[in-house]
Design an enzyme around this catalytic site. Structure first.
Site, mmCIF file in Angstrom:
data_model
loop_
_atom_site.group_PDB
_atom_site.id
_atom_site.type_symbol
_atom_site.label_atom_id
_atom_site.label_comp_id
_atom_site.label_asym_id
_atom_site.label_seq_id
_atom_site.Cartn_x
_atom_site.Cartn_y
_atom_site.Cartn_z
ATOM 1 C CB CYS A 78 -5.650 -0.912 -1.869
ATOM 2 S SG CYS A 78 -3.910 -1.034 -2.283
ATOM 3 C CB CYS A 84 0.234 -5.091 -0.334
ATOM 4 S SG CYS A 84 0.820 -4.166 1.077
ATOM 5 C CB CYS A 87 -4.937 -4.232 4.151
ATOM 6 S SG CYS A 87 -4.535 -2.487 4.310
ATOM 7 C CB CYS A 165 -0.242 3.214 1.326
ATOM 8 S SG CYS A 165 -0.846 2.137 2.629
ATOM 9 C CB CYS A 414 -2.779 -5.142 20.746
ATOM 10 S SG CYS A 414 -1.306 -5.892 21.431
#
Ligand code: SAH
Length: 459
Positions: A78, A84, A87, A165, A414
């Protein structure tokens, strides 16, 4: 012991070797024994980096030059990866990302849980690790006198446009672009954070990948939305699968994306998606896993570890809109779900009805309060599934699990750090950690998701 003075200062450029990764995906190195975090570096690399922030026991630095590159390094696919922040791992080849995530789980069990010899399987990754997200939340604003829609540039409140994206489903990107084009044409002003003026703050798009239903949520600064009829008409003409257009009213000055009030502008108040053959209604505020194909992998693994025969009583703690409970219900005699968000519990009940599932009970409340009560009432599940937020399970909840004494505890996590802490606590209370299966729910980001099977030991 007086703490040693940090050997680095902000602004200084240093050379160091990267030997590991933090849980946020930053490379970690040592400079004169002092820990330095450098984003966008890979283990095994030797780099130059400029110190940006110094704390008592560690510093942050920005990569300035790579002196030795890791063979796992790839060109980030990307173009805005570095600016950004959505990520963290696009500079790492996908198979190496999976290895890093497995290592992080192993490190947590060893360092935090003090547990060695736990079986940790290789991470189940995606075949095509892109365009997976079923939900986009895109801020709108002004940039150089034009409408911008994309992301906040790191460390600023300036919005950088992004049309495509890498990790977002292209339908979602296209829907956002359609809204952008129409608000420009219809002169609906985007929101300006500084002055708190303007109208459109965010656009949220959710897609039910297995039903093709699309929801567009227009988050507005107050209830005014000029030209709304024309906007809705254009969206209906241009967005395939559009099933729901909602205005979310959000007049407060805060970074939270959604306000409380939803107004249905057109279509249904919720869209639907399927996990396996269970159908779920998803409203603007519902928590729903964002990677639908991997969600199915995750839940299949939960089902495998739950090893149900159809006779069992199951508890799904932290159940959200009831996804795991309902996914397992077909193989269980009865399922109890508990969840703290009242609206999610209503959704869970509605979802049970939608699927004609009758042997489920959903209760709203803190799991650490409801579970001890269930234990007192004599509920004795055979299997308990927990899927807590990042901070892990409260001790009261783990104690209630031990008291209820299920044969199997399936722990969906998580956050490997709190998982390891909780597994260690349970290992002293007769629950052995049998195996851990990580599933990559969030390729190219640093997030690690695992399913762990803990079994009660017979004395
Ligand atoms: N199992 C669900 C949701 C997991 S996310 C799924 O796979 O979709 C974790 C959930 O725990 C969220 O829905 C959150 O609202 C809920 N939660 C957070 N703290 C809680 C608590 N103390 N008691 C009960 N639920 C809680």
């Amino acid at each position: 012991m007086t703490p040693k003075k940090p050997p680095v200062r902000p602004g200084e450029t240093i050379t160091l070797e990267i030997h590991g990764n933090s849980h946020t995906g930053d490379g970690v190195g040592r400079f004169e024994g002092f820990t330095v975090f450098v984003p966008q570096t890979v283990s095994g690399e030797r780099v130059r980096a400029r110190i940006t922030k110094v704390k008592k026991s560690y510093a942050h630095a920005r990569l300035t030059e790579r002196l030795k590159e890791s063979p796992d390094r790839v060109e980030p696919p990307c173009p805005v990866f570095e600016r950004c922040g959505g990520c963290q791992l696009q500079h790492v080849a996908y198979p190496a990302q999976l290895k890093m995530k497995r290592q992080q789980v192993a490190d947590s069990f060893q360092r935090i849980g003090g547990m060695t010899g736990v079986t940790i399987h290789p991470v189940i990754g995606m075949e095509e690790p892109r365009n997976y997200r079923n939900k986009a939340q895109v801020p709108f604003g002004w940039r150089k006198g034009r409408v911008a829609a994309g992301f906040y540039a790191a460390g600023s409140h300036e919005i950088v446009d992004i049309e495509d994206c890498l990790i977002q489903q292209s339908e979602n990107d296209q829907a956002v672009q359609t809204v952008k084009k129409m608000v420009e044409q219809l002169k609906i002003p985007p929101y300006d954070e500084k002055s708190h003026k303007g109208i459109l703050r965010h656009v949220m798009v959710r897609t039910g990948v297995n039903t093709g239903e699309v929801m567009v949520v227009l988050v507005t600064n107050g209830s005014r939305l000029p030209n709304r009829g024309k906007l809705v008409k254009a969206l209906r003409e241009e967005i395939p699968g559009l099933a729901s257009v909602i205005q979310n009213i959000h007049p407060r000055r805060t970074n939270v994306v959604l306000g409380r009030e939803n107004r249905l502008l057109w279509g249904q108040p919720a869209i639907h998606d399927l996990i396996g053959d269970v159908r779920f209604a998803i409203s603007p505020h519902s928590f729903f896993q964002v990677n639908p194909s991997q969600t199915e992998v995750l839940y299949q693994q939960v089902k495998k570890y739950a090893a149900l025969s159809g006779e069992e009583t199951v508890i799904d703690a932290y159940c959200g809109i009831g996804t795991i409970a309902l996914y397992l219900a077909g193989d269980a005699a009865e399922v109890y779900g508990v969840e703290s968000v009242a609206q999610a519990v209503e959704d869970a009940r509605h979802n049970a009805e939608l699927n004609g599932i009758r042997h489920t009970v959903f209760e709203s409340g803190a799991a650490e309060e409801v579970m001890p009560r269930w234990a007192e009432e004599g509920i004795r599940p055979d299997v308990i599934v927990v899927d807590p937020p990042r901070k892990g399970c409260a001790l009261e909840l783990l104690d209630a699990v031990v008291e209820m004494g299920p044969d199997r505890l399936v722990y969906v996590s998580c956050n490997p750090a709190t998982l390891a802490r909780d597994a260690a606590y349970l290992s002293e209370r007769n629950y052995r950690t049998e195996e851990v299966q990580p599933v990559d729910m969030f390729p190219h980001t640093s997030h690690v998701e695992t399913i762990t099977l803990l079994q009660r030991q017979t004395l």
